[in-house]
Design a protein around this motif. Sequence first.
Motif, PDB file in Angstrom:
ATOM      1  N   PRO A   1      27.038  34.160  51.190  1.00 21.45           N
ATOM      2  CA  PRO A   1      27.028  35.508  50.602  1.00 21.45           C
ATOM      3  C   PRO A   1      27.970  36.474  51.299  1.00 21.45           C
ATOM      4  O   PRO A   1      28.395  37.456  50.701  1.00 21.45           O
ATOM      5  CB  PRO A   1      25.560  35.942  50.752  1.00 21.45           C
ATOM      6  N   ASN A   2      28.313  36.200  52.566  1.00 17.39           N
ATOM      7  CA  ASN A   2      29.242  37.078  53.273  1.00 17.39           C
ATOM      8  C   ASN A   2      30.668  36.953  52.733  1.00 17.39           C
ATOM      9  O   ASN A   2      31.476  37.865  52.880  1.00 17.39           O
ATOM     10  CB  ASN A   2      29.239  36.750  54.768  1.00 17.39           C
ATOM     11  N   LYS A   3      30.977  35.826  52.107  1.00 23.43           N
ATOM     12  CA  LYS A   3      32.301  35.608  51.537  1.00 23.43           C
ATOM     13  C   LYS A   3      32.318  35.875  50.040  1.00 23.43           C
ATOM     14  O   LYS A   3      33.386  35.804  49.422  1.00 23.43           O
ATOM     15  CB  LYS A   3      32.758  34.172  51.804  1.00 23.43           C
ATOM     16  N   ARG A   4      31.178  36.168  49.445  1.00 18.04           N
ATOM     17  CA  ARG A   4      31.088  36.361  47.997  1.00 18.04           C
ATOM     18  C   ARG A   4      31.736  37.685  47.603  1.00 18.04           C
ATOM     19  O   ARG A   4      31.638  38.687  48.299  1.00 18.04           O
ATOM     20  CB  ARG A   4      29.620  36.330  47.574  1.00 18.04           C
ATOM     21  N   ILE A   5      32.403  37.683  46.472  1.00 15.34           N
ATOM     22  CA  ILE A   5      33.122  38.864  46.014  1.00 15.34           C
ATOM     23  C   ILE A   5      32.144  39.964  45.617  1.00 15.34           C
ATOM     24  O   ILE A   5      31.019  39.696  45.175  1.00 15.34           O
ATOM     25  CB  ILE A   5      34.042  38.491  44.827  1.00 15.34           C
ATOM     26  N   THR A   6      32.537  41.230  45.783  1.00 17.25           N
ATOM     27  CA  THR A   6      31.697  42.371  45.407  1.00 17.25           C
ATOM     28  C   THR A   6      32.037  42.804  43.981  1.00 17.25           C
ATOM     29  O   THR A   6      33.101  42.446  43.457  1.00 17.25           O
ATOM     30  CB  THR A   6      31.920  43.549  46.373  1.00 17.25           C
ATOM     31  N   PRO A   7      31.177  43.587  43.340  1.00 17.05           N
ATOM     32  CA  PRO A   7      31.494  44.050  41.978  1.00 17.05           C
ATOM     33  C   PRO A   7      32.787  44.843  41.907  1.00 17.05           C
ATOM     34  O   PRO A   7      33.569  44.687  40.955  1.00 17.05           O
ATOM     35  CB  PRO A   7      30.283  44.912  41.618  1.00 17.05           C
ATOM     36  N   GLU A   8      33.043  45.707  42.906  1.00 21.29           N
ATOM     37  CA  GLU A   8      34.267  46.501  42.895  1.00 21.29           C
ATOM     38  C   GLU A   8      35.508  45.604  42.987  1.00 21.29           C
ATOM     39  O   GLU A   8      36.502  45.811  42.278  1.00 21.29           O
ATOM     40  CB  GLU A   8      34.267  47.498  44.062  1.00 21.29           C
ATOM     41  N   GLU A   9      35.446  44.581  43.853  1.00 22.80           N
ATOM     42  CA  GLU A   9      36.579  43.667  43.989  1.00 22.80           C
ATOM     43  C   GLU A   9      36.758  42.816  42.732  1.00 22.80           C
ATOM     44  O   GLU A   9      37.880  42.534  42.315  1.00 22.80           O
ATOM     45  CB  GLU A   9      36.358  42.767  45.207  1.00 22.80           C
ATOM     46  N   ALA A  10      35.639  42.411  42.143  1.00 29.14           N
ATOM     47  CA  ALA A  10      35.714  41.565  40.949  1.00 29.14           C
ATOM     48  C   ALA A  10      36.367  42.305  39.781  1.00 29.14           C
ATOM     49  O   ALA A  10      37.134  41.713  39.014  1.00 29.14           O
ATOM     50  CB  ALA A  10      34.320  41.077  40.563  1.00 29.14           C
ATOM     51  N   LEU A  11      36.064  43.593  39.637  1.00 26.09           N
ATOM     52  CA  LEU A  11      36.640  44.365  38.535  1.00 26.09           C
ATOM     53  C   LEU A  11      38.150  44.568  38.701  1.00 26.09           C
ATOM     54  O   LEU A  11      38.836  44.876  37.722  1.00 26.09           O
ATOM     55  CB  LEU A  11      35.939  45.723  38.425  1.00 26.09           C
ATOM     56  N   LYS A  12      38.666  44.379  39.925  1.00 29.36           N
ATOM     57  CA  LYS A  12      40.101  44.492  40.170  1.00 29.36           C
ATOM     58  C   LYS A  12      40.799  43.140  40.107  1.00 29.36           C
ATOM     59  O   LYS A  12      42.004  43.053  40.343  1.00 29.36           O
ATOM     60  CB  LYS A  12      40.355  45.131  41.546  1.00 29.36           C
ATOM     61  N   HIS A  13      40.060  42.087  39.809  1.00 26.94           N
ATOM     62  CA  HIS A  13      40.633  40.745  39.751  1.00 26.94           C
ATOM     63  C   HIS A  13      41.642  40.653  38.608  1.00 26.94           C
ATOM     64  O   HIS A  13      41.530  41.353  37.599  1.00 26.94           O
ATOM     65  CB  HIS A  13      39.513  39.716  39.571  1.00 26.94           C
ATOM     66  N   SER A  14      42.596  39.758  38.762  1.00 24.44           N
ATOM     67  CA  SER A  14      43.647  39.619  37.760  1.00 24.44           C
ATOM     68  C   SER A  14      43.112  39.151  36.414  1.00 24.44           C
ATOM     69  O   SER A  14      43.773  39.331  35.390  1.00 24.44           O
ATOM     70  CB  SER A  14      44.706  38.626  38.254  1.00 24.44           C
ATOM     71  N   PHE A  15      41.912  38.564  36.382  1.00 25.61           N
ATOM     72  CA  PHE A  15      41.315  38.149  35.115  1.00 25.61           C
ATOM     73  C   PHE A  15      41.073  39.347  34.204  1.00 25.61           C
ATOM     74  O   PHE A  15      41.107  39.229  32.981  1.00 25.61           O
ATOM     75  CB  PHE A  15      40.000  37.417  35.382  1.00 25.61           C
ATOM     76  N   PHE A  16      40.818  40.526  34.803  1.00 22.81           N
ATOM     77  CA  PHE A  16      40.583  41.741  34.020  1.00 22.81           C
ATOM     78  C   PHE A  16      41.827  42.614  33.923  1.00 22.81           C
ATOM     79  O   PHE A  16      42.006  43.345  32.947  1.00 22.81           O
ATOM     80  CB  PHE A  16      39.444  42.559  34.638  1.00 22.81           C
ATOM     81  N   THR A  17      42.693  42.584  34.944  1.00 21.55           N
ATOM     82  CA  THR A  17      43.842  43.484  34.962  1.00 21.55           C
ATOM     83  C   THR A  17      45.024  42.944  34.195  1.00 21.55           C
ATOM     84  O   THR A  17      45.992  43.675  33.968  1.00 21.55           O
ATOM     85  CB  THR A  17      44.277  43.755  36.412  1.00 21.55           C
ATOM     86  N   MET A  18      44.971  41.666  33.773  1.00 22.75           N
ATOM     87  CA  MET A  18      46.079  41.091  33.017  1.00 22.75           C
ATOM     88  C   MET A  18      46.134  41.729  31.637  1.00 22.75           C
ATOM     89  O   MET A  18      45.231  42.421  31.199  1.00 22.75           O
ATOM     90  CB  MET A  18      45.896  39.575  32.860  1.00 22.75           C
ATOM     91  N   GLU A  19      47.250  41.492  30.935  1.00 23.23           N
ATOM     92  CA  GLU A  19      47.386  41.997  29.575  1.00 23.23           C
ATOM     93  C   GLU A  19      46.399  41.274  28.684  1.00 23.23           C
ATOM     94  O   GLU A  19      46.382  40.046  28.609  1.00 23.23           O
ATOM     95  CB  GLU A  19      48.821  41.756  29.068  1.00 23.23           C
ATOM     96  N   GLN A  20      45.557  42.052  28.009  1.00 26.97           N
ATOM     97  CA  GLN A  20      44.480  41.480  27.231  1.00 26.97           C
ATOM     98  C   GLN A  20      44.872  41.383  25.770  1.00 26.97           C
ATOM     99  O   GLN A  20      45.131  42.405  25.124  1.00 26.97           O
ATOM    100  CB  GLN A  20      43.212  42.325  27.360  1.00 26.97           C
ATOM    101  N   PRO A  21      44.910  40.180  25.189  1.00 29.15           N
ATOM    102  CA  PRO A  21      45.202  40.051  23.758  1.00 29.15           C
ATOM    103  C   PRO A  21      44.026  40.485  22.929  1.00 29.15           C
ATOM    104  O   PRO A  21      42.897  40.494  23.397  1.00 29.15           O
ATOM    105  CB  PRO A  21      45.473  38.548  23.592  1.00 29.15           C
ATOM    106  N   SER A  22      44.283  40.891  21.718  1.00 22.92           N
ATOM    107  CA  SER A  22      43.209  41.285  20.818  1.00 22.92           C
ATOM    108  C   SER A  22      42.451  40.061  20.349  1.00 22.92           C
ATOM    109  O   SER A  22      42.915  38.937  20.435  1.00 22.92           O
ATOM    110  CB  SER A  22      43.763  42.047  19.604  1.00 22.92           C
ATOM    111  N   ALA A  23      41.241  40.307  19.785  1.00 19.97           N
ATOM    112  CA  ALA A  23      40.417  39.204  19.292  1.00 19.97           C
ATOM    113  C   ALA A  23      41.085  38.497  18.128  1.00 19.97           C
ATOM    114  O   ALA A  23      40.989  37.285  17.975  1.00 19.97           O
ATOM    115  CB  ALA A  23      39.042  39.732  18.888  1.00 19.97           C
ATOM    116  N   ASP A  24      41.808  39.261  17.265  1.00 18.10           N
ATOM    117  CA  ASP A  24      42.458  38.655  16.106  1.00 18.10           C
ATOM    118  C   ASP A  24      43.566  37.707  16.530  1.00 18.10           C
ATOM    119  O   ASP A  24      43.719  36.605  15.997  1.00 18.10           O
ATOM    120  CB  ASP A  24      43.017  39.740  15.178  1.00 18.10           C
TER     121      ASP A  24
END
Length: 456
Positions: free
Chosen positions: A339-362
């Motif tokens: 748990p000491n190495k586990r990512i925090t919510p603030e760090e997770a929201l800055k991850h590249s999975f969310f910050t990348m260019e997001q395509p639309s659902a269509d």
Amino acid sequence: QPTPARVLFPDGRRGPPAPRAEATPAGLTAPGGSKNPSCGLGCRRRRTVVRRTHGTPHARPRASEPQNPPQCYSAQYLVEKFIGEGSFGKVAKCRNLSTNQEVAVKISKPTRRDAGLDEISALAKITKLDADKYGLIKFIERFEYRHHICIVYELLDQSLLDFMKARKHRPLLIHEIRSIARQLLISLKGLKEINMAHCDIKPDNIMLVNHASEPFRVKLIDFGLTKKPEDIEPGTTMQNIQYRAPEVILGLPLDERVDMWTVGYVLAWLYTGFHIHPADSEYIVIRALTMRQGMPDQELLDQACMSFDDLIQFYQDKTKIREVEMFINLLRQMIEIDPNKRITPEEALKHSFFTMEQPSADSEKSNSQESASPEVHQQPKTTTVPQETAAAPQEKTVKEDVLQQQEATKRNSQAVTSDSCQSSTVVFSYVNSTLSCYLLPSFISLLVFLLLKFIY
């Protein structure tokens, strides 16, 4: 004294006053009929509306009672049907007869009164957050009815568990997982800001708000086990065994990081459609074997269960491989054993999975359709033939069309064969890894048992 109850008929007519009820405040309309064992509320023979007052004169103050509980209001609720049941009690879909609003009323058992009081105490802090902003179910009011603690919430659509069951556990697309992941991480961030840990996150407690009008908008529910991190004692049994964090199993110090593990595991479940760890793992057997004989070789462990690299290959739409790799990278950090190495919510929201260019659902949908049948959309190439005579070009064109159609048919059959082989390989790999995860501990235990029997 509470106002005498009156009978409420289905057509809305009110009958003569019913016998005076106990001097206990109430706000529920019994769902009719003689005593109904499925109701659990001791309903009377006919539907009755019982008006109640603000106070709770029959309940004496207790040490566990919250000092500043959420505000109570005077209202009447008609029980339409029961929509959920658990160890705590039942959840009823009700209608507020004053406002005609549909709500969900969580009715606790008299034997689980302490759990109801704990949830009310947690709500006293959680209501300080914006429920819509942080993805938490909206609290309306609370009251008591015949020694049942009743908590009124907004009415939501369905849980993620019911949603996945309805689609036969078919995995979600990557952009759908991203939407749910972002909302759950924002919920964890909000709970952390008020120094609270949910401690019971699972698909049952993640609700879709209204999937028809707001696809994949979710909210967290059920705060019966929510606590301050400093109040969670090591060794406390919490969380469903399928989503239990390692530090809970090992009896280590606990805090809000147990929620990050559970959210990560839920996302992995949405990605694969199944639990990536055995749901009924023989932990005691494995623990005894490792203490006696040490940890198995890493090669053996890799063969027994799916690795993160296997999860990358699990997603069939290869045009999304970059997004899948980033999602698996985030997953590694969310379900980190330490748990000491586990990512925090603030760090997770800055991850590249969310910050990348997001395509639309269509566009995602169209891309998935193109990848599913790449050769269907490919047009055959046309060739230009020099015109020699009036009849020769026409004859050559017909022959070329026939040849092109044959080549297109051949390419389509090869694509279908390769896709079927690929899907068969994925299914075989999953079955093989699953059988290894379940049968390996039992096989080792059997060998140890036979060895001990032979010795003694």
